[in-house]
Design an enzyme around this catalytic site. Structure first.
Site, PDB file in Angstrom:
ATOM      1  N   HIS A 175      -9.563   1.086   5.121  1.00  0.00           N
ATOM      2  CA  HIS A 175      -8.257   1.255   5.771  1.00  0.00           C
ATOM      3  C   HIS A 175      -8.404   2.180   6.982  1.00  0.00           C
ATOM      4  CE1 HIS A 175      -4.140   2.472   6.499  1.00  0.00           C
ATOM      5  NE2 HIS A 175      -3.793   1.344   5.918  1.00  0.00           N
ATOM      6  N   ASN A 208       0.868  -1.182   0.000  1.00  0.00           N
ATOM      7  CA  ASN A 208       0.000   0.000   0.000  1.00  0.00           C
ATOM      8  C   ASN A 208       0.905   1.232   0.000  1.00  0.00           C
ATOM      9  OD1 ASN A 208      -1.781   2.058   0.576  1.00  0.00           O
ATOM     10  ND2 ASN A 208      -2.270   1.331   2.659  1.00  0.00           N
ATOM     11  N   TRP A 209       0.981   1.894  -1.137  1.00  0.00           N
ATOM     12  CA  TRP A 209       1.889   3.038  -1.251  1.00  0.00           C
ATOM     13  C   TRP A 209       1.328   4.294  -0.593  1.00  0.00           C
ATOM     14  CZ3 TRP A 209       4.060   2.923  -7.025  1.00  0.00           C
ATOM     15  CH2 TRP A 209       4.769   1.731  -7.206  1.00  0.00           C
ATOM     16  N   LYS A 210       0.055   4.241  -0.189  1.00  0.00           N
ATOM     17  CA  LYS A 210      -0.602   5.404   0.443  1.00  0.00           C
ATOM     18  C   LYS A 210      -0.460   6.633  -0.458  1.00  0.00           C
ATOM     19  CE  LYS A 210      -0.024   3.182   4.855  1.00  0.00           C
ATOM     20  NZ  LYS A 210      -0.021   3.292   6.303  1.00  0.00           N
ATOM     21  N   GLY A 246       2.770  -1.105   4.337  1.00  0.00           N
ATOM     22  CA  GLY A 246       2.757   0.315   3.989  1.00  0.00           C
ATOM     23  C   GLY A 246       4.162   0.802   3.718  1.00  0.00           C
ATOM     24  N   GLY A 247       4.747   1.469   4.716  1.00  0.00           N
ATOM     25  CA  GLY A 247       6.060   2.110   4.570  1.00  0.00           C
ATOM     26  C   GLY A 247       7.119   1.278   3.856  1.00  0.00           C
ATOM     27  N   GLU A 254      -5.402  -5.170  10.783  1.00  0.00           N
ATOM     28  CA  GLU A 254      -4.382  -4.132  10.944  1.00  0.00           C
ATOM     29  C   GLU A 254      -4.650  -3.374  12.245  1.00  0.00           C
ATOM     30  OE1 GLU A 254      -2.405  -2.995   7.014  1.00  0.00           O
ATOM     31  OE2 GLU A 254      -4.134  -1.702   7.240  1.00  0.00           O
ATOM     32  N   SER A 280       3.352  -2.133  10.361  1.00  0.00           N
ATOM     33  CA  SER A 280       4.804  -2.145  10.548  1.00  0.00           C
ATOM     34  C   SER A 280       5.471  -3.457  10.150  1.00  0.00           C
ATOM     35  CB  SER A 280       5.166  -1.752  11.987  1.00  0.00           C
ATOM     36  OG  SER A 280       4.745  -0.417  12.242  1.00  0.00           O
TER      37      SER A 280
HETATM   38  P1  PGA Z   1       2.740   0.304   7.699  1.00  0.00           P
HETATM   39  O1  PGA Z   1       1.255   0.455   7.078  1.00  0.00           O
HETATM   40  O2  PGA Z   1       3.291  -0.977   7.111  1.00  0.00           O
HETATM   41  O3  PGA Z   1       3.465   1.514   7.259  1.00  0.00           O
HETATM   42  O4  PGA Z   1       2.577   0.195   9.172  1.00  0.00           O
HETATM   43  C1  PGA Z   1       0.415  -0.637   6.908  1.00  0.00           C
HETATM   44  C2  PGA Z   1      -0.883  -0.195   6.306  1.00  0.00           C
HETATM   45  O5  PGA Z   1      -1.322   0.921   6.607  1.00  0.00           O
HETATM   46  O6  PGA Z   1      -1.503  -0.930   5.501  1.00  0.00           O
END
Ligand code: PGA
Length: 242
Positions: A94, A8-10, A224-225, A165, A203
């Site tokens: 999300h 998920n590149w947000k 995400g990150g 999540e 994370s």
């Molecule tokens: P994160 O995000 O891996 O940066 O914690 C996960 C997500 O929001 O799907």
């Protein structure tokens, strides 16, 4: 079924940055066979990424959609548009949409219904906040999100991908332990008679992926990150069986 690794590149990477990132990722991990990789870039990069992955095994997902197919909804995006760009998946509910954008369980329910109707596979996110966990309310919160989110579509849960999540683990560097995640996955699974797929998110990184994926309850991850760093995301895609 292959483990699912979704990135998920947000709200990161404009179209030209997205091209660079996906090209690097294809070089590093495009050959992976026994994993299903789903890339979820921002809307404005979907076309660029779609074009570059079309001959690869990577699949395309969007980060959100509206519940109506079209009409006077300024600034919103129809699931049909996403399909026409090559998306097969869409993230729904999300926690950043729930907590920052005010998305409710009722809105999420409408989106899940539409995605089923038009043939997009939802990655349906649920999870408790830190306060809710501390108060011992994790199961109650999850149950409520499941009940309201899946209203009238309980019989179709096998067509949805669930993503547990915990909000306190998203973008914080605090990961749920494999055991904590596993317990909640088990609880979610218990609510349905049909077999469902459940990913963990929060994370996930190169250092914890192997131990998370060692849990049989965890069938994949939503990242995400770390999905923005091609070398690290490749290590996640190519996690090692312990
Ligand atoms: P994160 O995000 O891996 O940066 O914690 C996960 C997500 O929001 O799907």
């Amino acid at each position: 079924m292959n483990p699912i690794i979704a990135g998920n590149w947000k709200m990161n990477k404009d179209p030209s940055e997205s091209r660079v990132l996906i090209q690097r990722l294809l070089e590093l991990a495009g050959d992976v066979r026994d994993r299903d990789v789903i890339i979820c870039p921002p809307f404005t990069s979907l076309a660029a990424v779609s074009e570059l992955i079309k001959n690869s095994r990577f699949k395309l997902g969007a980060q959100n959609m509206h519940w109506e197919r079209n009409g006077a909804f300024t600034g919103e995006i129809s699931g049909l548009f996403l399909k026409s760009l090559g998306c097969e998946y869409v993230i729904i509910g999300h926690s950043e949409r729930r907590h920052i954008m005010g998305e409710t369980d009722e809105m999420i329910n409408k989106k899940l219904k539409t995605a089923l109707e038009i043939g997009l596979i939802s990655i349906f996110c649920i999870g408790e906040t830190e306060k809710e966990r501390e108060e011992g309310r994790t199961e109650e919160v999850i149950l409520n999100q499941l009940k309201k989110g899946l209203r009238d579509i309980e019989s179709e849960v096998h067509k949805i991908i669930f993503a547990y999540e915990p909000v306190w683990a998203i973008g914080t560097g605090k990961t749920a332990t494999p055991r904590q995640a596993s317990e909640v996955h088990k609880f979610i699974r218990k609510q349905f008679s049909k077999k469902i797929t459940i990913l963990y998110g929060g994370s996930v990184n190169a250092g914890n992926i192997d131990s998370l994926m060692a849990e049989k309850e965890i069938e994949g991850v939503l990242v995400g990150g770390a999905s923005l760093k091609p070398e690290e995301f490749t290590r996640i895609i190519k996690f090692q069986q312990m």
